[in-house]
Write an enzyme that holds these catalytic residues in place. Structure first.
Site, mmCIF file in Angstrom:
data_model
loop_
_atom_site.group_PDB
_atom_site.id
_atom_site.type_symbol
_atom_site.label_atom_id
_atom_site.label_comp_id
_atom_site.label_asym_id
_atom_site.label_seq_id
_atom_site.Cartn_x
_atom_site.Cartn_y
_atom_site.Cartn_z
ATOM 1 N N ASP A 42 -15.370 6.565 10.108
ATOM 2 C CA ASP A 42 -15.133 6.444 8.924
ATOM 3 C C ASP A 42 -15.568 4.904 8.561
ATOM 4 O O ASP A 42 -14.384 4.428 8.198
ATOM 5 C CB ASP A 42 -13.641 6.727 8.471
ATOM 6 N N PHE A 57 2.199 10.109 1.908
ATOM 7 C CA PHE A 57 3.201 10.212 2.544
ATOM 8 C C PHE A 57 3.438 9.027 3.736
ATOM 9 O O PHE A 57 4.000 9.006 4.968
ATOM 10 C CB PHE A 57 3.130 11.468 3.915
ATOM 11 N N ALA A 58 2.745 7.879 3.117
ATOM 12 C CA ALA A 58 2.973 6.742 3.928
ATOM 13 C C ALA A 58 3.007 5.361 3.147
ATOM 14 O O ALA A 58 2.375 5.620 1.983
ATOM 15 C CB ALA A 58 1.893 6.729 4.924
ATOM 16 N N LYS A 59 3.678 4.307 3.539
ATOM 17 C CA LYS A 59 3.642 2.961 2.739
ATOM 18 C C LYS A 59 3.309 2.066 3.876
ATOM 19 O O LYS A 59 3.470 2.219 4.789
ATOM 20 C CB LYS A 59 4.918 3.096 2.204
ATOM 21 N N VAL A 60 2.747 1.052 3.389
ATOM 22 C CA VAL A 60 2.330 -0.185 4.028
ATOM 23 C C VAL A 60 3.314 -1.335 3.481
ATOM 24 O O VAL A 60 3.028 -1.547 2.135
ATOM 25 C CB VAL A 60 0.996 -0.506 4.208
ATOM 26 N N GLY A 70 0.698 -1.240 0.141
ATOM 27 C CA GLY A 70 0.018 0.112 -0.037
ATOM 28 C C GLY A 70 0.910 1.388 -0.023
ATOM 29 O O GLY A 70 1.908 1.339 0.488
ATOM 30 N N LYS A 71 0.341 2.441 -0.485
ATOM 31 C CA LYS A 71 1.236 3.498 -0.788
ATOM 32 C C LYS A 71 0.014 4.644 -0.434
ATOM 33 O O LYS A 71 -0.925 4.607 -0.932
ATOM 34 C CB LYS A 71 1.799 3.781 -1.972
#
Length: 752
Positions: free
Chosen positions: A181, A70-73, A66-67
């Site tokens: 959410d 400002f973050a990635k998994v 995942g992207k």
């Protein structure tokens, strides 16, 4: 792990100050590697060498799933236990103070949650520039992806899932936490098809008698009082969203939809929806208890737990509030294994007693997790004691053998189970051979594996793969919810809908930030998210000239996977990233101090809000924007987990223990199937790599061409029946429609 690019929740209350990452921080520690298998490496930084995969702490990074902006998994494997985890990597240098504050609040909330149907946080690693969140890996993907692929659920199956969702949400409400959410994209499935609620980026604490005022969430799931700009207590907005989710599970479509935000708002405020002919009377009755326009008359979850429909098939096992079990930190067998790894009894006791989210606690917890293949807790060869857990019959949580609840759950599992596709899994060695942790050296080493995507390149998210983490929004300030990584990447699909797709097919909801509110018609918002008492309390109606957000198709609007009105958005303030000032004019002198260094942080400076246009005019104009740049290229080792070297001893496909998700089967030899797959994918103009003997990683379209970018994997697996093989397709990035078209084309060419 949803993680979606979304607007960060505003600070509804004064308590929305910086959270505490606490013991998870380890920036003062340097290289540490498994001495047995990998040599000296930095425990809290990413490193890579020619023959080894990059590591973070005690975790070997396998692939990007995942992207976000400002973050990635990353999918990773814990070196010491062999357990798979999802690591969310957040570049703190790209975040403004408000975004950091919300990120720390999310971490603080996740630390306090321990429910079998909520994604578990194991470890927090913090360096000067980066935050790593080590979390439970839900390998079977999103409920959303299942609905896209298979359509609606049968009521029996929907009931099993919905009981778990209700149990988890009620647990959050008991702890005074509102999610805000809830949607199909944020509901994940583990290897046994149990629900895992993810993405607490918009969550907040609430207090009875104190109102929240932040408008956040995905519009089709948002309660009517949010569209009206009213303040709310908290739980009632989640309860409305649960009603929308139940309708979605049972019907495969949304109760409220529209061609644009104005139309959607009008439909939600009317509260009218169609009841499908196949929906039972009892299901219709429980829906009407959720979808009540007046929040004061909306049902409570305690009442729902006693409803007839939710307890059908569970006679004598009425759904009851979840009772959190006492943590079992005295498992001598796990402790003995950890001592063999090089931990001391003193540091184990200290970490567990103080509930530090560090490597010690993570190792202990992971040793108690189930393996996906064996289904037993603990490492192979180790008779690890089970951690005490409440009975499923009363709490409706994860399945447990022997109960009638489990019978329904197993039936559901058989329908939804998706196996993970990695053939390189190897469990931890028996106790005497467990790898030992290596000593920690000092020094704070920075990231070397890869840079976080830049602001421009990050407008599209790539990746949930199984973690059905939803994609990032293509536009506004997703930095305001930085702890969201999207899976998979979505671009607006310009191709026509395949004829074999149902007209009511689910479409993904993106996440956005509603950055400004009208100064004259809406209460002024201070930078800390508090409303100015001098304003009114309602959002004005949408502008009559609302921008069309998606082309209609049929009676109901049919939006692309990245459809805007289904995006989560948030009525908070957004800091001007270039000017470095808050949207209200308050000058930000720098990011807030890390909560690991200071437990209390001063509130952000406030300033006057600048005049703005109508809320919905502003929102719709932003939602209609589309990113025209090519998404971040997927190439090299990032295409798939597959840059891992082949296991030279691997001569047979991975055994798929749960084959229910396999649609294509054949008695052909696996090598012949792989050859046929290569030909079929080539005929479909896919660019493929073979990272493992029986796995193909494929790319189609993109690179400025007329077709959208699709990234998927195809694996040949051995089924339990001797001599029978199956073909598994798994979408990694791209739209669901494009993926389904490719799967149909390739499947027809295989002629199985």
């Amino acid at each position: 792990m949803s993680s979606r690019t979304a607007l960060a929740p505003g600070n509804d209350r004064n308590s929305d100050t910086h959270g505490t990452l606490g013991s998870g921080r380890s920036s003062d520690k340097g290289p540490s590697w498994s001495s047995r298998s990998l040599g000296a490496r930095c425990r809290n930084s990413i490193a890579s060498c020619p023959e080894e995969q990059p590591h973070v702490g005690n975790y070997r990074l396998l692939r990007t799933i995942g992207k976000g902006n400002f973050a990635k998994v990353k999918l990773a494997r814990h070196i010491l236990t062999g357990r798979e985890v999802a690591i969310k990597i957040i570049d703190k240098t790209q975040l403004n103070p408000s975004s950091l504050q919300k990120l720390f609040r999310e971490v603080r909330i996740m630390k306090g949650l321990n429910h079998p149907n909520i994604v578990k946080l194991f470890e927090v690693i913090e360096t000067e520039k980066t935050l790593y969140l080590v979390m439970e890996y839900a390998s079977a993907g999103e409920v959303f992806d299942y609905l896209v692929s298979h359509g609606r659920m049968k009521e029996k199956e929907a009931r099993a899932k919905f009981r778990q969702i209700v149990s988890a949400v009620h647990y959050c409400h008991q702890k005074n936490i509102v999610h805000r959410d809830l949607k199909a994209e944020n509901l994940l499935l583990d290897a046994e098809a149990n629900i895992k609620i993810a993405d607490f980026g918009f969550s907040n604490e609430f207090t009875l008698g104190s109102k929240l005022d932040t408008f956040c969430g995905s519009p089709p799931y948002a309660a009517p009082e949010l569209f009206q700009g009213k303040k709310y207590d908290g739980p009632e907005v989640d309860i409305w969203s649960l009603g929308v989710i139940l309708y979605t599970l049972v019907s495969g479509s949304l109760p409220f939809d529209g061609h644009n935000l104005k139309e959607l708002r009008e439909r939600v405020l009317r509260g009218k929806y169609r009841v499908p002919f196949y929906m039972s009377t009892d299901c219709e009755s429980i829906l009407r208890r959720f979808l009540v326009l007046n929040p004061a008359k909306r049902c409570t979850l305690e009442q729902i737990m006693k409803d007839k429909w939710i307890n059908i098939g569970y006679e004598g096992e009425e759904l009851k509030p979840y009772t959190e079990p006492e943590e079992d930190f005295g498992d001598t067998k796990r402790i003995e294994v950890m001592v063999g790894m090089g931990y001391t009894r003193e540091e184990i006791k200290e970490a567990l007693t103080n509930q530090k989210y560090n490597e010690v606690t993570a190792t202990y917890l992971l040793l108690g997790r189930k393996t996906e293949e064996g289904g037993d807790r603990g490492a192979p060869g180790l008779a690890l004691a089970r951690v005490r857990a409440p009975s499923d019959t009363t709490n409706g949580t994860s399945s447990s053998k022997g109960s009638s609840h489990n019978k329904g759950q197993r039936a559901s599992s058989s329908t939804y189970h998706r196996q993970r596709r990695h053939s390189d899994f190897c469990g931890p060695s028996p106790a005497p051979l467990h790898p030992k942790r290596s000593p920690t050296s000092t020094g704070d080493t920075e990231l070397k594996e890869e840079r976080m995507p830049g602001r421009k390149a990050s407008c599209s998210a790539v990746g949930s793969g199984s973690r059905g983490l939803p994609p990032s929004s293509p536009m506004v300030s997703s930095a305001h919810n930085p702890n969201k990584a999207e899976i998979p990447e979505r671009r607006k699909d310009s191709t026509s809908t395949p004829n074999n797709l149902p007209p009511s097919m689910m479409t993904r909801r993106n996440t956005y930030v509603c950055t400004e509110r009208p100064g004259s018609e809406r209460p002024s918002l201070l930078p800390n998210g508090k409303e100015n008492s001098s304003g009114t309390s309602r959002v004005p109606p949408a502008s009559p000239s609302s921008h069309s957000l998606a082309p209609p198709s049929g009676e109901r609007s049919r939006l692309a996977r990245g459809s805007t009105i289904r995006s989560t958005f948030h009525g908070g303030q957004v800091r001007d990233r270039r000017a470095g000032s808050g949207s209200g004019g308050g000058v930000q002198n720098g990011p807030p101090a890390s909560p690991t260094l200071a437990h209390e942080a001063a509130p952000l400076p406030s300033g006057r809000p600048r005049p703005t246009t109508n809320l919905f005019t502003k929102l719709t104009s932003k939602l209609t924007r589309r990113v025209t740049d090519e998404p971040e290229r997927i190439g090299g080792p990032e295409v798939t987990s597959c840059h891992l070297p082949w296991d030279k001893t691997e001569t047979a496909p991975r055994l798929l223990r749960f084959p229910w998700s396999v649609k294509l089967t054949s008695s052909r030899p696996p090598e012949a199937l792989m050859a046929a797959l290569r030909q079929a994918t080539a005929a479909a103009r896919c660019r493929c790599r073979q990272p493992q003997p029986f796995l193909l990683a494929c790319l189609h379209g993109g690179a400025g061409g007329p077709e959208p970018l699709s990234h998927f994997e195809v694996e040949v697996c051995q089924l339990p029946r001797p001599g029978l093989r199956g073909v598994l397709f798994r979408r990694v990035a791209g739209t669901a429609l494009a993926f389904r078209t490719l799967v149909t084309r390739i499947s027809n060419d295989l002629e199985l």
